[in-house]
Scaffold this active site. Structure first.
Site, mmCIF file in Angstrom:
data_model
loop_
_atom_site.group_PDB
_atom_site.id
_atom_site.type_symbol
_atom_site.label_atom_id
_atom_site.label_comp_id
_atom_site.label_asym_id
_atom_site.label_seq_id
_atom_site.Cartn_x
_atom_site.Cartn_y
_atom_site.Cartn_z
ATOM 1 N N ARG A 39 0.810 -1.211 0.000
ATOM 2 C CA ARG A 39 0.000 0.000 0.000
ATOM 3 C C ARG A 39 0.850 1.271 0.000
ATOM 4 O O ARG A 39 0.322 2.367 -0.094
ATOM 5 C CB ARG A 39 -0.929 0.011 1.220
ATOM 6 N N GLN A 105 -3.391 -7.106 9.428
ATOM 7 C CA GLN A 105 -3.789 -6.576 8.124
ATOM 8 C C GLN A 105 -3.062 -7.334 7.018
ATOM 9 O O GLN A 105 -3.307 -7.082 5.839
ATOM 10 C CB GLN A 105 -3.425 -5.087 8.027
ATOM 11 N N ASP A 108 -0.131 -12.656 4.432
ATOM 12 C CA ASP A 108 0.992 -13.561 4.136
ATOM 13 C C ASP A 108 1.049 -14.813 5.020
ATOM 14 O O ASP A 108 1.881 -15.685 4.802
ATOM 15 C CB ASP A 108 2.323 -12.801 4.246
ATOM 16 N N HIS A 123 -7.822 -8.490 6.539
ATOM 17 C CA HIS A 123 -7.770 -8.196 5.104
ATOM 18 C C HIS A 123 -7.696 -9.475 4.267
ATOM 19 O O HIS A 123 -7.336 -9.431 3.095
ATOM 20 C CB HIS A 123 -6.603 -7.261 4.778
ATOM 21 N N CYS A 159 -16.119 -25.875 -12.127
ATOM 22 C CA CYS A 159 -16.908 -25.224 -13.182
ATOM 23 C C CYS A 159 -16.064 -24.406 -14.155
ATOM 24 O O CYS A 159 -16.594 -23.860 -15.117
ATOM 25 C CB CYS A 159 -17.987 -24.337 -12.554
ATOM 26 N N SER A 197 2.430 -1.092 11.902
ATOM 27 C CA SER A 197 1.310 -0.531 11.144
ATOM 28 C C SER A 197 1.305 0.972 11.334
ATOM 29 O O SER A 197 1.441 1.461 12.456
ATOM 30 C CB SER A 197 -0.028 -1.091 11.609
ATOM 31 N N SER A 198 1.152 1.708 10.239
ATOM 32 C CA SER A 198 1.044 3.157 10.347
ATOM 33 C C SER A 198 -0.398 3.597 10.569
ATOM 34 O O SER A 198 -0.687 4.789 10.605
ATOM 35 C CB SER A 198 1.621 3.827 9.093
#
Ligand SMILES: [Zn+2]
Length: 262
Positions: A39, A105, A108, A123, A159, A197-198
């Site tokens: 991001r 978030q 992985d 996420h 399918c 995390s920011s």
């Protein structure tokens, strides 16, 4: 005693004083494992494209091949990666009874591979995929590895529909059940560790603030400032892969070097 050491001691005291800590992790905890923060500008993943034209739900419906070409280097990095000392430190804190839940978030699965047991992936994850046509859900690892290797888009074995990895694209709602569990965990915790995390991606990044509103203490370990720094009990602007193992040691959690992928 340096300011950094004092901050670390304070964080350890807060961690020892509660039996109900949770962690909230973002891309910064996986950069030491070689996974780019997709991001953020400069990660290379957005240089020649607009996120909404490749990684939104609308774009995926019309041009899944563009999404797959975009995600290919990221998926390759994820499959090459191994958990780093920060992932292992979190697993150790959980095993030692100092941590209840990891809310991440990241897509992985490195927390699980490091041994964390209660992980909420708000996420989504690259490990599973859903058929766009018949909605069947598949383990995605083999088809994604084949795609990384030969470029053939994963299709449903039942399918023939295009498989969409179970990662949350732009325009897409967060997974309702998992997000509800994360919110419950945030409301019931005594301490939140924000790690790598920011806190820029809403609504996920609102969870630590909700916890603070319910009376939780707050420790932030991140390279960059966040909107919650001024509300935090401890802020350490440093690399979480370096700091978190030190914190785990201070509270006596034993870190092992395992990677549980078989
Ligand atoms: Zn299908």
């Amino acid at each position: 005693v340096t300011a950094a050491a004092a901050s670390l001691q304070r964080a350890a005291e807060l961690l020892r004083a509660t039996h109900s800590a949770i962690a909230f992790t973002g891309a910064g905890i996986s950069t030491a494992s070689g996974i780019p923060d997709f991001r953020s500008p400069g990660s290379g993943l957005w240089e020649n494209c607009n996120p909404l034209e490749v990684a939104s739900l609308t774009a995926f419906r019309h041009h899944p091949e563009r999404f797959y070409e975009w995600v290919r280097p990221l998926a390759a990095a994820i499959y090459r990666a191994v958990p780093n000392p920060a992932h292992r430190a979190l697993a150790a804190l959980e095993a030692a009874g100092h941590l209840r839940t990891v809310i991440t978030q990241n897509i992985d699965a490195l927390h699980q591979r490091a041994g964390s047991r209660r992980v909420l992936e708000i996420h989504g994850t690259l490990r599973m995929a859903t058929c766009r046509e018949c909605r069947r859900v598949f383990e995605a690892e083999r088809s994604l590895l084949e795609f990384i290797h030969d470029g053939v888009i994963p299709l449903c074995s039942e399918c023939g529909g295009v498989l969409k990895p179970n990662v949350i694209l732009f325009e897409e709602q967060l997974p309702v059940v998992v997000f509800h569990q994360a919110r419950e965990a945030a409301h019931q915790c005594g301490l939140v560790l924000v790690l790598g995390s920011s806190l820029e991606v809403m609504p996920a990044a609102g969870l630590p603030l909700e916890a603070v509103h319910q009376g939780a203490r707050l420790v932030i370990i991140n390279n960059e400032p966040t909107y919650l720094d001024e509300r935090a009990d401890v802020v350490i602007h440093s690399d979480v892969a370096q700091v978190l193992p030190e914190l785990a040691c201070l509270v006596g959690a034993q870190i092992y070097g395992e990677d549980t992928r078989d």
